[in-house]
Structure formats: structure tokens, C-alpha cells
Design a protein around this motif. Structure first.
Motif, mmCIF file in Angstrom:
data_model
loop_
_atom_site.group_PDB
_atom_site.id
_atom_site.type_symbol
_atom_site.label_atom_id
_atom_site.label_comp_id
_atom_site.label_asym_id
_atom_site.label_seq_id
_atom_site.Cartn_x
_atom_site.Cartn_y
_atom_site.Cartn_z
ATOM 1 N N PRO A 231 0.823 -1.213 0.000
ATOM 2 C CA PRO A 231 0.000 0.000 0.000
ATOM 3 C C PRO A 231 0.854 1.258 0.000
ATOM 4 C CG PRO A 231 0.136 -0.877 2.216
ATOM 5 C CD PRO A 231 0.861 -1.851 1.336
ATOM 6 N N ASN A 232 0.268 2.351 -0.466
ATOM 7 C CA ASN A 232 0.926 3.657 -0.422
ATOM 8 C C ASN A 232 0.493 4.383 0.850
ATOM 9 O OD1 ASN A 232 2.201 3.441 -3.008
ATOM 10 N ND2 ASN A 232 0.221 3.859 -3.952
ATOM 11 N N ILE A 233 1.484 4.899 1.576
ATOM 12 C CA ILE A 233 1.222 5.494 2.887
ATOM 13 C C ILE A 233 1.963 6.814 2.983
ATOM 14 C CG2 ILE A 233 1.486 5.175 5.386
ATOM 15 C CD1 ILE A 233 1.660 2.117 4.788
ATOM 16 N N ILE A 234 1.300 7.849 3.486
ATOM 17 C CA ILE A 234 1.986 9.098 3.805
ATOM 18 C C ILE A 234 1.958 9.282 5.313
ATOM 19 C CG2 ILE A 234 -0.040 10.612 3.494
ATOM 20 C CD1 ILE A 234 1.983 12.650 2.199
ATOM 21 N N ILE A 235 3.084 9.686 5.862
ATOM 22 C CA ILE A 235 3.215 9.813 7.311
ATOM 23 C C ILE A 235 3.569 11.245 7.670
ATOM 24 C CG2 ILE A 235 4.415 8.986 9.372
ATOM 25 C CD1 ILE A 235 5.040 6.430 7.658
ATOM 26 N N ASP A 236 2.713 11.871 8.467
ATOM 27 C CA ASP A 236 2.852 13.246 8.965
ATOM 28 C C ASP A 236 2.771 14.247 7.809
ATOM 29 O OD1 ASP A 236 2.900 12.547 11.642
ATOM 30 O OD2 ASP A 236 5.075 12.411 11.739
ATOM 31 N N THR A 237 1.611 14.914 7.710
ATOM 32 C CA THR A 237 1.275 15.699 6.520
ATOM 33 C C THR A 237 1.552 17.191 6.659
ATOM 34 O OG1 THR A 237 -1.053 15.945 7.170
ATOM 35 C CG2 THR A 237 -0.483 13.999 5.858
ATOM 36 N N LYS B 129 4.978 -6.364 6.500
ATOM 37 C CA LYS B 129 6.183 -5.534 6.499
ATOM 38 C C LYS B 129 5.985 -4.167 7.166
ATOM 39 C CE LYS B 129 7.932 -7.707 2.281
ATOM 40 N NZ LYS B 129 9.062 -8.396 2.908
ATOM 41 N N ILE B 130 4.736 -3.806 7.455
ATOM 42 C CA ILE B 130 4.443 -2.469 7.978
ATOM 43 C C ILE B 130 3.464 -2.574 9.136
ATOM 44 C CG2 ILE B 130 3.572 -0.158 7.433
ATOM 45 C CD1 ILE B 130 4.112 -0.840 4.445
ATOM 46 N N ARG B 131 3.836 -1.998 10.281
ATOM 47 C CA ARG B 131 2.934 -2.001 11.433
ATOM 48 C C ARG B 131 3.020 -0.657 12.152
ATOM 49 N NH1 ARG B 131 6.201 -4.413 16.063
ATOM 50 N NH2 ARG B 131 8.286 -4.628 15.172
ATOM 51 N N VAL B 132 1.935 -0.307 12.802
ATOM 52 C CA VAL B 132 1.855 0.932 13.577
ATOM 53 C C VAL B 132 1.823 0.532 15.043
ATOM 54 C CG1 VAL B 132 0.571 3.067 13.969
ATOM 55 C CG2 VAL B 132 0.519 1.979 11.706
ATOM 56 N N ILE B 133 2.756 1.089 15.829
ATOM 57 C CA ILE B 133 2.858 0.692 17.233
ATOM 58 C C ILE B 133 2.709 1.920 18.136
ATOM 59 C CG2 ILE B 133 4.353 -1.247 16.604
ATOM 60 C CD1 ILE B 133 6.690 0.301 17.934
ATOM 61 N N PRO B 134 2.161 1.725 19.333
ATOM 62 C CA PRO B 134 2.050 2.854 20.265
ATOM 63 C C PRO B 134 3.421 3.195 20.850
ATOM 64 C CG PRO B 134 1.280 0.828 21.309
ATOM 65 C CD PRO B 134 1.595 0.477 19.886
ATOM 66 N N VAL C 92 2.188 7.436 18.029
ATOM 67 C CA VAL C 92 2.460 6.155 17.387
ATOM 68 C C VAL C 92 3.696 6.287 16.500
ATOM 69 C CG1 VAL C 92 0.060 5.373 17.405
ATOM 70 C CG2 VAL C 92 0.925 6.638 15.414
ATOM 71 N N SER C 93 4.320 5.148 16.228
ATOM 72 C CA SER C 93 5.430 5.072 15.281
ATOM 73 C C SER C 93 5.111 4.002 14.248
ATOM 74 C CB SER C 93 6.742 4.718 15.996
ATOM 75 O OG SER C 93 7.137 5.749 16.881
ATOM 76 N N VAL C 94 5.678 4.153 13.064
ATOM 77 C CA VAL C 94 5.481 3.196 11.981
ATOM 78 C C VAL C 94 6.782 2.412 11.809
ATOM 79 C CG1 VAL C 94 4.835 2.879 9.566
ATOM 80 C CG2 VAL C 94 3.881 4.803 10.871
ATOM 81 N N ILE C 95 6.673 1.086 11.883
ATOM 82 C CA ILE C 95 7.834 0.216 11.751
ATOM 83 C C ILE C 95 7.749 -0.476 10.387
ATOM 84 C CG2 ILE C 95 9.143 -1.681 12.769
ATOM 85 C CD1 ILE C 95 8.802 0.819 14.601
ATOM 86 N N VAL C 96 8.804 -0.316 9.584
ATOM 87 C CA VAL C 96 8.811 -0.817 8.214
ATOM 88 C C VAL C 96 10.007 -1.740 8.015
ATOM 89 C CG1 VAL C 96 8.787 -0.206 5.765
ATOM 90 C CG2 VAL C 96 7.795 1.370 7.448
ATOM 91 N N ASP C 97 9.728 -2.942 7.536
ATOM 92 C CA ASP C 97 10.780 -3.872 7.138
ATOM 93 C C ASP C 97 10.939 -3.757 5.627
ATOM 94 O OD1 ASP C 97 12.430 -5.973 6.498
ATOM 95 O OD2 ASP C 97 11.260 -7.503 7.518
ATOM 96 N N GLY D 153 13.147 -5.202 3.834
ATOM 97 C CA GLY D 153 13.843 -6.346 3.273
ATOM 98 C C GLY D 153 15.333 -6.291 3.559
ATOM 99 N N ASN D 154 15.873 -5.075 3.627
ATOM 100 C CA ASN D 154 17.292 -4.875 3.940
ATOM 101 C C ASN D 154 17.508 -4.324 5.340
ATOM 102 O OD1 ASN D 154 18.156 -5.588 1.270
ATOM 103 N ND2 ASN D 154 17.432 -3.584 0.592
ATOM 104 N N SER D 155 16.523 -3.609 5.851
ATOM 105 C CA SER D 155 16.668 -2.960 7.155
ATOM 106 C C SER D 155 15.301 -2.665 7.737
ATOM 107 C CB SER D 155 17.480 -1.663 7.015
ATOM 108 O OG SER D 155 16.865 -0.785 6.094
ATOM 109 N N VAL D 156 15.298 -2.352 9.039
ATOM 110 C CA VAL D 156 14.075 -1.944 9.726
ATOM 111 C C VAL D 156 14.151 -0.443 9.957
ATOM 112 C CG1 VAL D 156 12.716 -2.137 11.848
ATOM 113 C CG2 VAL D 156 13.747 -4.179 10.828
ATOM 114 N N ILE D 157 13.145 0.267 9.473
ATOM 115 C CA ILE D 157 13.094 1.726 9.589
ATOM 116 C C ILE D 157 11.913 2.091 10.483
ATOM 117 C CG2 ILE D 157 12.815 3.905 8.351
ATOM 118 C CD1 ILE D 157 14.159 2.597 5.958
#
Length: 199
Positions: A37-43, A118-123, A132-137, A139-143
Motif C-alpha cells: 500500500p501507499n502510505i503518507i506519514i505526517d502531513t 512488512k508495515i505495522r503501527v505501534i504505540p 504512534v510510530s510506523v515500523i517498516v521492514d 527487506g534490507n533494514s528496519v526503519i
């Protein structure tokens, strides 16, 4: 899902904050996760709509292609252009909604919102009690895209930077900063460029 495309992290705008004589100049980091999915974070602020539309176009998508809007918290420099994305599910802090329908996600008790494998939102409360923070895998790293849990890389060595930016709970912020530093390879902070976590 086998063969699922790894998400691509694109920093549309680096955030900043600087004190002036009687005010502060600030805007948040705005991040695109290009999927699907396409996601925008903090607008950003309500005055940044044209900049965001141009940046999305430069990356081959438009506002209607965004599936999720995620705001790390509800401050005005992080939610200003949510109105650009009427086809997206909106996650603003602990509040998850689509149009006039609101969903019960128990972030307060530690529940996560799973967007994909690969994408989760955590408190990660602290700066506000509903961060909240967004955790993204990738494939090469966790951001980790954290909003103001981290102001910028410099606040790793100077606690006063994130504390002076405001913290509803310094205790929770310390706990959640430590948690993110343990799981992330890179952090996208609220008001500075992405940085590598030194393990």
C-alpha cells in the motif's frame, strides 16, 4: 505473501525546528511509503498542500493513490494536509478512522495496527500520550518513522532537545525511545533527517 514487493521509503521533506526571538520555526518530516500500500506519514502544516501534491507527483502518484494517512500525533504541524486524502484510512495517534467510521484499536494496552507483514503501527507515547510510530521492514533494514519521539539525531546525546520540545510523559518517552533504538536500523525523526542507529 510470497513475492510481495518490499516497501520503498521516500523522505518527501526533512523536518526542522529552530528557535527565534519570540517564536519557533518548525515543520515536520513528511515520509512516503511507496507500496502498495501507499502510505503518507505526517502531513505537515495546512499551508503545505501544494508542496505535498507536487512531491507525490514527482514520485509517480497522486493523492487518490494514498491508502493510509498516518500521523504520529495530533499536533498541527503533523496533520495539516490530511484533507488531501479522502480515499485513505486515517490513523492520527491512537485514532483510526475512514470517513465517519472509527475503529477500536487498543493502542493504550499495547495493541499494534498491522498494515501488512512488512508495515505495522505501534504505540510509542511520550511526546504526547497518544503517539504512534510506523515500523517498516524494507527487506534490507528496519526503519522506524517516529514523529517527535525523536526530534532529530542530536537528541541522542542531548536529552534537553526532546524534553524542551515538550513531553507529556518523559518517563514513557524514555522507555519508548529505548524500544525503538533496539528494534530499528534507521530512524526518521519528527524534525530532522533520517539517521542510522549505532548498535
Amino acid at each position: 505473501m510470497e513475492g510481495e514487493k518490499n516497501p520503498q521509503i521516500i523522505i518527501l521533506f526533512d523536518g526542522y525546528s529552530k528557535d527565534e526571538e519570540s517564536s519557533m520555526l518548525a515543520n515536520c518530516t513528511c515520509t512516503l511509503i511507496k507500496g502498495p500500500p501507499n502510505i503518507i506519514i505526517d502531513t505537515m502544516t495546512a499551508w503545505d498542500g501544494n508542496r505535498i501534491k507536487e512531491a507525490l507527483s514527482h514520485n509517480g502518484i497522486n493523492c487518490n493513490d494514498i491508502n493510509f494517512v498516518i500521523c504520529s500525533h495530533g499536533h498541527s504541524d503533523h496533520i495539516g494536509c490530511n484533507y488531501l486524502f479522502p480515499k485513505a484510512t486515517h490513523i492520527v495517534g491512537f485514532c483510526v478512522s475512514f470517513e465517519n467510521r472509527f475503529y477500536a484499536i487498543n493502542f493504550k494496552s499495547g495493541e499494534e495496527y498491522i498494515i501488512s507483514d512488512k508495515i505495522r503501527v505501534i504505540p510509542t507515547p511520550g511526546h504526547t500520550l497518544q503517539d504512534v510510530s510506523v515500523i517498516v521492514d524494507t527487506g534490507n533494514s528496519v526503519i522506524a518513522i517516529t514523529g517527535d519521539l525523536f526530534e532529530n539525531e542530536e537528541d541522542l546525546s542531548d536529552d534537553n532537545i526532546w524534553k524542551s520540545a515538550g513531553s507529556d510523559s518523559e518517563h514513557l518517552q524514555i522507555i519508548n525511545r529505548k524500544k525503538i533504538l533496539e528494534i530499528a536500523d534507521y530512524i526518521v525523526p519528527g524534525h530532522g533527517p533520517m539517521f542510522k542507529v549505532q548498535k
